[in-house]
Design a protein around this motif. Structure first.
Motif, short mmCIF file in Angstrom:
data_model
loop_
_atom_site.label_atom_id
_atom_site.label_comp_id
_atom_site.label_asym_id
_atom_site.label_seq_id
_atom_site.Cartn_x
_atom_site.Cartn_y
_atom_site.Cartn_z
N GLU A 142 0.83 -1.20 0.00
CA GLU A 142 0.00 0.00 0.00
C GLU A 142 0.87 1.26 0.00
N SER A 143 0.26 2.36 -0.40
CA SER A 143 0.95 3.65 -0.41
C SER A 143 0.97 4.21 1.01
N LEU A 144 2.16 4.26 1.59
CA LEU A 144 2.32 4.71 2.97
C LEU A 144 3.37 5.80 3.06
N SER B 76 -4.99 9.61 19.43
CA SER B 76 -6.11 10.42 19.90
C SER B 76 -7.12 10.68 18.78
N GLN B 77 -6.64 10.59 17.53
CA GLN B 77 -7.53 10.81 16.38
C GLN B 77 -7.95 9.49 15.75
N HIS B 78 -7.62 8.39 16.43
CA HIS B 78 -7.94 7.05 15.92
C HIS B 78 -7.29 6.79 14.57
N GLY B 79 -6.13 7.39 14.37
CA GLY B 79 -5.39 7.15 13.14
C GLY B 79 -4.64 5.83 13.20
N LEU B 80 -4.36 5.26 12.04
CA LEU B 80 -3.66 3.99 11.97
C LEU B 80 -2.16 4.23 11.85
N ALA B 81 -1.38 3.42 12.55
CA ALA B 81 0.07 3.57 12.51
C ALA B 81 0.72 2.22 12.78
N GLU B 82 1.76 1.94 12.01
CA GLU B 82 2.57 0.75 12.24
C GLU B 82 3.90 1.22 12.83
N ASN C 138 -0.81 7.32 3.62
CA ASN C 138 -0.33 8.42 2.80
C ASN C 138 -1.53 9.23 2.30
N ASN C 139 -1.94 10.17 3.14
CA ASN C 139 -3.01 11.08 2.72
C ASN C 139 -2.70 12.48 3.24
N PRO D 215 7.45 8.77 0.99
CA PRO D 215 6.46 7.84 0.43
C PRO D 215 7.10 6.47 0.15
N VAL D 216 6.41 5.41 0.54
CA VAL D 216 6.90 4.04 0.31
C VAL D 216 5.71 3.17 -0.10
N LEU D 217 6.03 2.03 -0.69
CA LEU D 217 5.02 1.06 -1.07
C LEU D 217 5.35 -0.24 -0.34
N ARG D 218 4.50 -0.60 0.63
CA ARG D 218 4.75 -1.79 1.43
C ARG D 218 3.46 -2.29 2.07
#
Length: 214
Positions: free
Chosen positions: A75-77, A97-103, A113-114, A130-133
């Motif tokens: 995915e585009s990250l 706190s914003q319920h964002g996704l993170a690895e 990536n937005n 930007p990476v694709l993984r």
């Protein structure tokens, strides 16, 4: 059309039972119900018993016992790094706190990536590339509990962890409930007196004064 209702976790997947493979992004791997197409031409209705997240290497078990292997799509990250680790920590806190996704890895934090996330990253003084993984964001305790429950149903390695987790949770809940009930019960029957804080001071005070008045 074949239907998948249970998940087999990676350690329990038997290669000789795999009949097809599907490559799914994180959003698709998080859906309880979906219609997916296998790379070998299979069309599968996914109707899982509970919400869960499929990981790379897991499999969907079809009703005939055969398996469809799940692969995590690239995915585009954004690969986020910072010279000061504190900045990454603050970024992770804001994302949570914003319920964002993170690895989170030892070297970097990977996020969607937005534009909104990119702005947050820049605001925290971090650099983003930007990476694709494959995207494997941290899962909440709620999701984790569902995963273990699925492991229990599949009788794989997750069964032991899921069963223990479920038992511990149930015991803790029962204990807490019983303790709370006992506290409430004893509170209702304790000896009342001035200033006991139970809300009956006025009533007892009135009876006390009346007795002395006689």
């Amino acid at each position: 059309m074949p239907r998948a209702v249970t998940v087999v976790r990676k350690p329990a997947v038997k290669p000789d039972r795999v009949v097809d493979t599907v490559t799914l992004d994180h959003a698709a791997r998080s859906r309880r119900q979906a219609h997916i197409h296998g790379e070998g031409g299979s069309h599968i209705d996914v109707d899982l018993q509970m919400e869960t997240v499929l990981n790379d290497g897991d499999a969907l078990r079809l009703e005939d016992g055969s398996l469809v292997l799940v692969k995590a799509a690239a995915e585009s990250l954004l690969e986020v790094r910072a010279e000061n680790p504190l900045r990454l920590t603050r970024l992770a806190w804001h994302l949570g706190s914003q319920h964002g996704l993170a690895e989170v890895t030892a070297e970097a934090v990977y996020v969607e990536n937005n534009p909104a996330v990119a702005e947050l990253v820049r605001g925290q003084g971090c650099t983003a590339t930007p990476v694709l993984r494959a995207f494997r964001p941290e899962q909440s305790a709620h999701a984790c509990d569902h995963e273990h429950h699925h492991g229990h149903g599949d009788h794989d390695h997750g069964h032991h962890h899921g069963h223990g987790h479920h038992d511990d949770h149930g015991h803790g809940h029962s204990h807490a409930h019983a303790e709370a009930h006992a506290h409430s019960h004893s509170h209702e029957h304790h000896d009342h007196g001035p200033g006991c804080g139970c809300g009956h001071d006025h009533h007892h005070g009135h009876k006390h004064d009346h007795k002395h008045g006689h």
